[in-house]
Design a protein around this motif. Structure first.
Motif, PDB file in Angstrom:
ATOM      1  N   GLU A  12      65.997 -16.747  15.823  1.00 15.39           N
ATOM      2  CA  GLU A  12      67.303 -16.742  16.451  1.00 15.39           C
ATOM      3  C   GLU A  12      68.208 -15.924  15.537  1.00 15.39           C
ATOM      4  OE1 GLU A  12      68.631 -20.753  17.064  1.00 15.39           O
ATOM      5  OE2 GLU A  12      66.702 -21.375  17.896  1.00 15.39           O
ATOM      6  N   GLU A  13      69.380 -15.623  15.991  1.00 16.40           N
ATOM      7  CA  GLU A  13      70.298 -14.862  15.163  1.00 16.40           C
ATOM      8  C   GLU A  13      70.590 -15.648  13.879  1.00 16.40           C
ATOM      9  OE1 GLU A  13      74.807 -13.140  15.404  1.00 16.40           O
ATOM     10  OE2 GLU A  13      73.636 -13.284  17.249  1.00 16.40           O
ATOM     11  N   GLY A  14      70.239 -15.043  12.748  1.00 13.09           N
ATOM     12  CA  GLY A  14      70.504 -15.660  11.455  1.00 13.09           C
ATOM     13  C   GLY A  14      69.536 -16.750  11.045  1.00 13.09           C
ATOM     14  N   PHE A  15      68.426 -16.941  11.779  1.00 17.00           N
ATOM     15  CA  PHE A  15      67.523 -18.041  11.484  1.00 17.00           C
ATOM     16  C   PHE A  15      66.099 -17.680  11.890  1.00 17.00           C
ATOM     17  CE2 PHE A  15      65.520 -22.128  12.620  1.00 17.00           C
ATOM     18  CZ  PHE A  15      65.776 -22.855  11.475  1.00 17.00           C
ATOM     19  N   MET A  16      65.123 -18.044  11.052  1.00 14.97           N
ATOM     20  CA  MET A  16      63.715 -17.841  11.384  1.00 14.97           C
ATOM     21  C   MET A  16      62.929 -19.049  10.903  1.00 14.97           C
ATOM     22  SD  MET A  16      61.228 -14.735  10.288  1.00 14.97           S
ATOM     23  CE  MET A  16      59.491 -14.762  10.614  1.00 14.97           C
ATOM     24  N   ARG A  17      62.029 -19.528  11.753  1.00 12.87           N
ATOM     25  CA  ARG A  17      61.203 -20.690  11.421  1.00 12.87           C
ATOM     26  C   ARG A  17      59.753 -20.385  11.763  1.00 12.87           C
ATOM     27  NH1 ARG A  17      63.004 -25.158  14.851  1.00 12.87           N
ATOM     28  NH2 ARG A  17      64.527 -25.518  13.232  1.00 12.87           N
ATOM     29  N   THR A  18      58.861 -20.682  10.837  1.00 19.63           N
ATOM     30  CA  THR A  18      57.431 -20.623  11.084  1.00 19.63           C
ATOM     31  C   THR A  18      56.903 -22.049  11.000  1.00 19.63           C
ATOM     32  OG1 THR A  18      57.267 -18.422  10.111  1.00 19.63           O
ATOM     33  CG2 THR A  18      55.223 -19.672  10.304  1.00 19.63           C
ATOM     34  N   VAL A  19      56.226 -22.496  12.042  1.00 27.32           N
ATOM     35  CA  VAL A  19      55.671 -23.852  12.078  1.00 27.32           C
ATOM     36  C   VAL A  19      54.157 -23.727  12.150  1.00 27.32           C
ATOM     37  CG1 VAL A  19      55.571 -26.041  13.324  1.00 27.32           C
ATOM     38  CG2 VAL A  19      57.705 -24.731  13.278  1.00 27.32           C
ATOM     39  N   ILE A  20      53.473 -24.454  11.275  1.00 23.74           N
ATOM     40  CA  ILE A  20      52.008 -24.468  11.285  1.00 23.74           C
ATOM     41  C   ILE A  20      51.550 -25.907  11.460  1.00 23.74           C
ATOM     42  CG2 ILE A  20      49.902 -23.879  10.047  1.00 23.74           C
ATOM     43  CD1 ILE A  20      51.603 -21.783   8.531  1.00 23.74           C
ATOM     44  N   GLU A  21      50.764 -26.121  12.487  1.00 18.47           N
ATOM     45  CA  GLU A  21      50.240 -27.456  12.777  1.00 18.47           C
ATOM     46  C   GLU A  21      48.926 -27.677  12.029  1.00 18.47           C
ATOM     47  OE1 GLU A  21      50.186 -28.457  16.958  1.00 18.47           O
ATOM     48  OE2 GLU A  21      51.737 -26.937  17.308  1.00 18.47           O
ATOM     49  N   GLU A  63      61.464 -22.656   6.921  1.00 17.43           N
ATOM     50  CA  GLU A  63      62.685 -22.186   7.556  1.00 17.43           C
ATOM     51  C   GLU A  63      63.499 -21.282   6.629  1.00 17.43           C
ATOM     52  OE1 GLU A  63      64.768 -25.643   8.961  1.00 17.43           O
ATOM     53  OE2 GLU A  63      63.093 -26.243  10.242  1.00 17.43           O
ATOM     54  N   PHE A  64      64.083 -20.259   7.247  1.00 15.87           N
ATOM     55  CA  PHE A  64      64.945 -19.319   6.542  1.00 15.87           C
ATOM     56  C   PHE A  64      66.248 -19.154   7.300  1.00 15.87           C
ATOM     57  CE2 PHE A  64      60.720 -17.999   5.304  1.00 15.87           C
ATOM     58  CZ  PHE A  64      60.862 -17.598   3.984  1.00 15.87           C
ATOM     59  N   GLU A  65      67.361 -19.175   6.589  1.00 17.38           N
ATOM     60  CA  GLU A  65      68.618 -18.704   7.149  1.00 17.38           C
ATOM     61  C   GLU A  65      68.711 -17.256   6.716  1.00 17.38           C
ATOM     62  OE1 GLU A  65      72.133 -21.090   6.627  1.00 17.38           O
ATOM     63  OE2 GLU A  65      70.888 -22.883   6.467  1.00 17.38           O
ATOM     64  N   THR A  66      68.608 -16.338   7.664  1.00 15.41           N
ATOM     65  CA  THR A  66      68.457 -14.929   7.313  1.00 15.41           C
ATOM     66  C   THR A  66      69.775 -14.198   7.136  1.00 15.41           C
ATOM     67  OG1 THR A  66      68.277 -14.293   9.633  1.00 15.41           O
ATOM     68  CG2 THR A  66      66.223 -14.780   8.458  1.00 15.41           C
ATOM     69  N   GLY A  67      70.843 -14.690   7.684  1.00 14.74           N
ATOM     70  CA  GLY A  67      72.134 -14.060   7.514  1.00 14.74           C
ATOM     71  C   GLY A  67      72.161 -12.586   7.891  1.00 14.74           C
ATOM     72  N   GLY A  68      71.437 -12.221   8.926  1.00 15.44           N
ATOM     73  CA  GLY A  68      71.432 -10.843   9.383  1.00 15.44           C
ATOM     74  C   GLY A  68      70.361  -9.972   8.753  1.00 15.44           C
ATOM     75  N   CYS A  69      69.660 -10.473   7.732  1.00 12.92           N
ATOM     76  CA  CYS A  69      68.586  -9.698   7.095  1.00 12.92           C
ATOM     77  C   CYS A  69      67.347 -10.584   7.035  1.00 12.92           C
ATOM     78  CB  CYS A  69      68.989  -9.257   5.690  1.00 12.92           C
ATOM     79  SG  CYS A  69      67.702  -8.335   4.841  1.00 12.92           S
ATOM     80  N   ASP A  70      66.401 -10.325   7.933  1.00 14.04           N
ATOM     81  CA  ASP A  70      65.234 -11.201   8.012  1.00 14.04           C
ATOM     82  C   ASP A  70      64.002 -10.630   7.330  1.00 14.04           C
ATOM     83  OD1 ASP A  70      64.755  -9.208   9.819  1.00 14.04           O
ATOM     84  OD2 ASP A  70      64.354 -10.524  11.507  1.00 14.04           O
ATOM     85  N   ARG A  71      64.185  -9.611   6.489  1.00  9.02           N
ATOM     86  CA  ARG A  71      63.045  -8.983   5.822  1.00  9.02           C
ATOM     87  C   ARG A  71      62.286  -9.975   4.946  1.00  9.02           C
ATOM     88  NH1 ARG A  71      63.055  -3.024   3.768  1.00  9.02           N
ATOM     89  NH2 ARG A  71      63.872  -3.005   5.844  1.00  9.02           N
ATOM     90  N   GLU A  72      62.990 -10.749   4.108  1.00  2.88           N
ATOM     91  CA  GLU A  72      62.315 -11.721   3.242  1.00  2.88           C
ATOM     92  C   GLU A  72      61.570 -12.765   4.067  1.00  2.88           C
ATOM     93  OE1 GLU A  72      65.162 -13.479   0.618  1.00  2.88           O
ATOM     94  OE2 GLU A  72      64.996 -11.864  -0.829  1.00  2.88           O
ATOM     95  N   ALA A  73      62.208 -13.244   5.127  1.00  4.41           N
ATOM     96  CA  ALA A  73      61.583 -14.257   5.977  1.00  4.41           C
ATOM     97  C   ALA A  73      60.317 -13.705   6.618  1.00  4.41           C
ATOM     98  CB  ALA A  73      62.571 -14.721   7.049  1.00  4.41           C
TER      99      ALA A  73
END
Length: 92
Positions: A12-21, A63-73
């Motif tokens: 989502e804008e400013g947010f990225m989540r990876t979930v592994i079951e 979870e990452f709050e990307t703040g407009g830059c999602d490269r690290e995430a």
């Protein structure tokens, strides 16, 4: 039905989540070790949430709050999925 080593990425804008079951304690330990390894390699420390649905199954959310830059995430998530040999996952 319990899924094992299945991934899902949500962005989502400013947010990225990876979930592994995980469906076994062995898989849970493997995921946790992979997260620790990638954190050490990249010196990136996302929010990690563990949710159990039984004594051996659950999911781990990175979870990452990307703040407009999602490269690290993205870099972290790609390395994690590669380390776990997860070749495909759901993207939302």
């Amino acid at each position: 039905m319990v899924r094992d080593m299945c991934g899902e990425v949500r962005m989502e804008e400013g947010f990225m989540r990876t979930v592994i079951e995980y469906g076994t304690n062995e898989s849970k330990k493997k995921i946790q070790a992979a997260i620790a390894l990638i954190e050490e390699q990249q010196n990136i420390f996302p929010t990690v949430i563990r949710k159990a649905i039984s004594s051996t199954a659950g999911n781990i959310s990175i979870e990452f709050e990307t703040g407009g830059c999602d490269r690290e995430a993205g870099t972290f998530s790609e390395a994690l999925l590669k380390e776990l040999d997860i070749k495909a996952c759901e993207v939302h």
